[in-house]
Design a protein around this motif. Structure first.
Motif, PDB file in Angstrom:
ATOM      1  N   ASN A  93     -12.899 -22.440  33.777  1.00  0.00           N
ATOM      2  CA  ASN A  93     -12.051 -21.325  34.197  1.00  0.00           C
ATOM      3  C   ASN A  93     -11.018 -21.058  33.115  1.00  0.00           C
ATOM      4  O   ASN A  93      -9.940 -21.647  33.092  1.00  0.00           O
ATOM      5  CB  ASN A  93     -11.363 -21.661  35.524  1.00  0.00           C
TER       6      ASN A  93
ATOM      7  N   ASP B 133      -1.686 -25.659  39.026  1.00  0.00           N
ATOM      8  CA  ASP B 133      -0.639 -25.562  38.002  1.00  0.00           C
ATOM      9  C   ASP B 133      -0.555 -26.795  37.110  1.00  0.00           C
ATOM     10  O   ASP B 133      -0.256 -26.672  35.912  1.00  0.00           O
ATOM     11  CB  ASP B 133       0.726 -25.348  38.678  1.00  0.00           C
TER      12      ASP B 133
ATOM     13  N   ASP C  94      -9.204 -18.577  32.698  1.00  0.00           N
ATOM     14  CA  ASP C  94      -8.019 -17.850  33.150  1.00  0.00           C
ATOM     15  C   ASP C  94      -6.958 -18.776  33.760  1.00  0.00           C
ATOM     16  O   ASP C  94      -5.833 -18.357  33.984  1.00  0.00           O
ATOM     17  CB  ASP C  94      -8.416 -16.793  34.193  1.00  0.00           C
ATOM     18  N   ASN C  95      -7.331 -20.028  34.058  1.00  0.00           N
ATOM     19  CA  ASN C  95      -6.399 -20.958  34.704  1.00  0.00           C
ATOM     20  C   ASN C  95      -5.625 -21.728  33.631  1.00  0.00           C
ATOM     21  O   ASN C  95      -6.090 -22.736  33.111  1.00  0.00           O
ATOM     22  CB  ASN C  95      -7.169 -21.919  35.609  1.00  0.00           C
TER      23      ASN C  95
ATOM     24  N   PHE D 212      -3.415 -24.069  33.215  1.00  0.00           N
ATOM     25  CA  PHE D 212      -2.702 -25.188  33.833  1.00  0.00           C
ATOM     26  C   PHE D 212      -2.035 -26.051  32.764  1.00  0.00           C
ATOM     27  O   PHE D 212      -2.425 -26.073  31.599  1.00  0.00           O
ATOM     28  CB  PHE D 212      -3.665 -26.032  34.668  1.00  0.00           C
TER      29      PHE D 212
ATOM     30  N   GLU E 221      -7.302 -22.218  41.658  1.00  0.00           N
ATOM     31  CA  GLU E 221      -6.446 -22.384  40.488  1.00  0.00           C
ATOM     32  C   GLU E 221      -5.306 -23.330  40.843  1.00  0.00           C
ATOM     33  O   GLU E 221      -4.838 -23.351  41.976  1.00  0.00           O
ATOM     34  CB  GLU E 221      -5.902 -21.037  40.030  1.00  0.00           C
TER      35      GLU E 221
END
Length: 552
Positions: free
Chosen positions: A78, A54, A80-81, A83, A52
């Motif tokens: 993904n 940012d 859930d990431n 960013f 993961e």
């Protein structure tokens, strides 16, 4: 401060290098985890590393995969990431930039890159990431607190289920809040050492209990952390007696048996090493339905009694019973002679006539009365009872009444009159014998048909798993598994469905109050009944009845 993991993507080496230098100049909070010339390279990198990050700084136009497509592909990979992304673009790319902003890009930077503008955007990124991390931290704390509250509530429900004498299936609706999977119960009991008891004060015993709780808690946590989706609960019954319930989402029985054996061995080793006492552990068979927990209590309390014959500081489980060997203590010599009588009595139950069983027990007591001491007599009778318990628990389908066993074992400790003891033993075994005869009288009915017939006839009464299994003379745990395999429903769901279906019919056919209907179908709590009724039929009983009358 945690560093901000950043990925840079641009097909121009000059732009890539310039972005890298600007980030480094802004401070050491930036962690550049990858620099790439195309979106395809980024996707391959993320697939290989499953990391993961940012911030994504990407060119909007690239030959193989453009920046907007890259952002969407990463989100799909993904979800859930969460960013942030910054778009680098030329003046003629503005339509792409607008689309990127709509997709959630934080900002955009025009080529050639203006340093002042770039640093302003970075400040905005840092602020957003700080806010996101603060929010995530608070969310994690709330989730943690919620999980702790859930764990506390679940542990309380399990403890009450074990300690309560009320086992009506209608009151066990809380089991629906627990996950589906496999369960295994453990009863941990200190081995009694009367000679040591006087050496310790109340404060000492409190410290031992506290230390034991910490040990159990740590071993349960270790089990929960060993694999994903494993859970565990523990609670104290009183004194130095504890319960543990383990859960696994896996349906692999063999793996969970191994995990349970590993857990009990590790727990016993830790208790031996860090307390001055030895503990025996009774380990249940695996089960899927939590409403068998009260029955497991009886099984494990009876199983722990094996230490009277085989000694303390052991793990007792049904799949290891055949490996147990008695000690060579002199007071067990007479008990070992009971094996032949116990085996013979076991084979006679339900197959011979009552007179022969009575005669066999009389002959047995004639031998017991010739023993030299009360201790030998007590152990001989205890061995007889426990051996028969062991034989019957190894037989998965059938099982003698654990209540009968517990009552007679308690009586042995308090009754000193041999004639009364003999009468008690005879009455116990003749009762069990009669149950088997009654069960065998109607071979046309299968165990499932017999169980359903009994449930239908007793729907308005308190129904326990023990009542049903006693009636059909089947091991309760095995019966639950057998019932679900044959009907596709758990016993709990079958009874609940039948009660709610009957309640609906009563609403149609009879002019009764809701409280009366609730009691007729076995619910003493009308509020709980109404809640269940609404879940099943979409309306409260009173509303349901009004709708029916309006139609008809």
């Amino acid at each position: 401060m945690n560093k901000i993991k950043t990925i840079i993507v641009d097909d121009e080496a000059k732009i890539r290098n310039g972005l890298e230098r600007l980030l480094q100049r802004d401070g050491d909070q930036w962690d550049i985890v990858g620099i790439f010339s195309d979106g395809i390279e980024v996707i391959e990198f993320l697939k290989g590393n499953r990391m993961e990050f940012d911030l994504l700084i990407t060119d909007v136009k690239m030959p193989e995969k453009d920046g907007l497509t890259l952002i969407n592909d990463i989100k799909n990979m993904n979800r859930d990431n969460n960013f942030l992304s910054i778009i680098v673009s030329g003046y003629d790319d503005f339509q792409f930039v607008q689309s990127a902003i709509r997709e959630g890009a934080l900002d955009y930077i025009l080529k050639p890159i203006d340093r002042k503008q770039f640093f302003e955007v970075l400040q905005k990124v840092k602020k957003r990431i700080d806010e996101k991390r603060t929010t995530n931290h608070k969310l994690k704390e709330l989730i943690k607190q919620s999980e702790m509250l859930t764990l506390t509530k679940q542990t309380q429900l399990l403890s009450e289920s074990i300690s309560s004498e009320t086992e009506d299936i209608a009151t066990m609706y809380w089991i629906k809040d627990f996950p589906n999977g496999l369960y295994q119960a453990f009863f941990i009991s200190v081995d009694e050492f009367p000679s040591k008891s006087n050496e310790y004060s109340k404060e000492d015993w409190g410290a031992f209990a506290f230390a034991t709780e910490n040990i159990i808690d740590e071993v349960v946590k270790e089990y929960k952390n060993s694999q994903h989706k494993q859970l565990g609960w523990w609670w104290r019954e009183g004194g130095l007696h504890f319960w543990v319930l383990l859960y696994s989402s896996s349906k692999e029985y063999t793996d969970f048996i191994v995990a349970g054996d590993t857990f009990s061995r590790k727990l016993k080793l830790c208790l031996n090493n860090y307390t001055p006492f030895s503990f025996s552990i009774a380990q249940s068979s695996l089960f899927e339905d939590l409403f068998v927990l009260p029955e497991m209590k009886r099984q494990l309390h009876s199983l722990i009694r094996m230490r009277m014959i085989y000694g303390g500081n052991q793990v007792y489980s049904f799949h290891l019973l055949h490996k147990l060997k008695g000690t060579d203590d002199h007071h067990l010599v007479a008990a070992n002679n009971m094996k032949e009588f116990a085996s013979k009595l076991t084979t006679m139950l339900g197959r011979s006539d009552t007179h022969k069983i009575d005669k066999e027990i009389s002959e047995l007591f004639n031998k017991i009365k010739k023993l030299r001491s009360p201790i030998e007599i007590q152990h001989a009778i205890e061995y007889l009872i426990i051996f028969m318990f062991k034989v019957n628990m190894e037989e998965t389908e059938a099982g003698l009444s654990l209540k009968d066993f517990d009552e007679i074992l308690q009586a042995i400790k308090t009754e000193s009159n041999m004639n009364k003891l003999e009468k008690l033993v005879k009455q116990t075994f003749i009762n069990i014998h009669q149950k088997q005869l009654d069960y065998n009288q109607d071979p046309a009915l299968t165990p499932i048909m017999k169980a359903k017939k009994w449930i239908n006839e007793n729907l308005s009464k308190k129904i326990t798993l023990q009542d049903i299994s006693d009636y059909i003379y089947m091991n309760p745990t095995y019966f639950c598994q057998y019932f679900k395999k044959q009907t596709g429903k758990t016993v709990f769901d079958y009874i609940t469905d039948l009660r709610l279906e009957t309640a609906k019919e009563l609403l149609f056919e009879q002019d009764l109050k809701v409280i009366d209907i609730a009691q007729l179908v076995g619910y003493q709590d009308p509020k709980h009944f109404s809640r269940l009724f609404k879940q099943r039929w979409g309306s409260l009983p009173s509303e349901f009845k009004k709708k029916y009358k309006a139609i008809h």
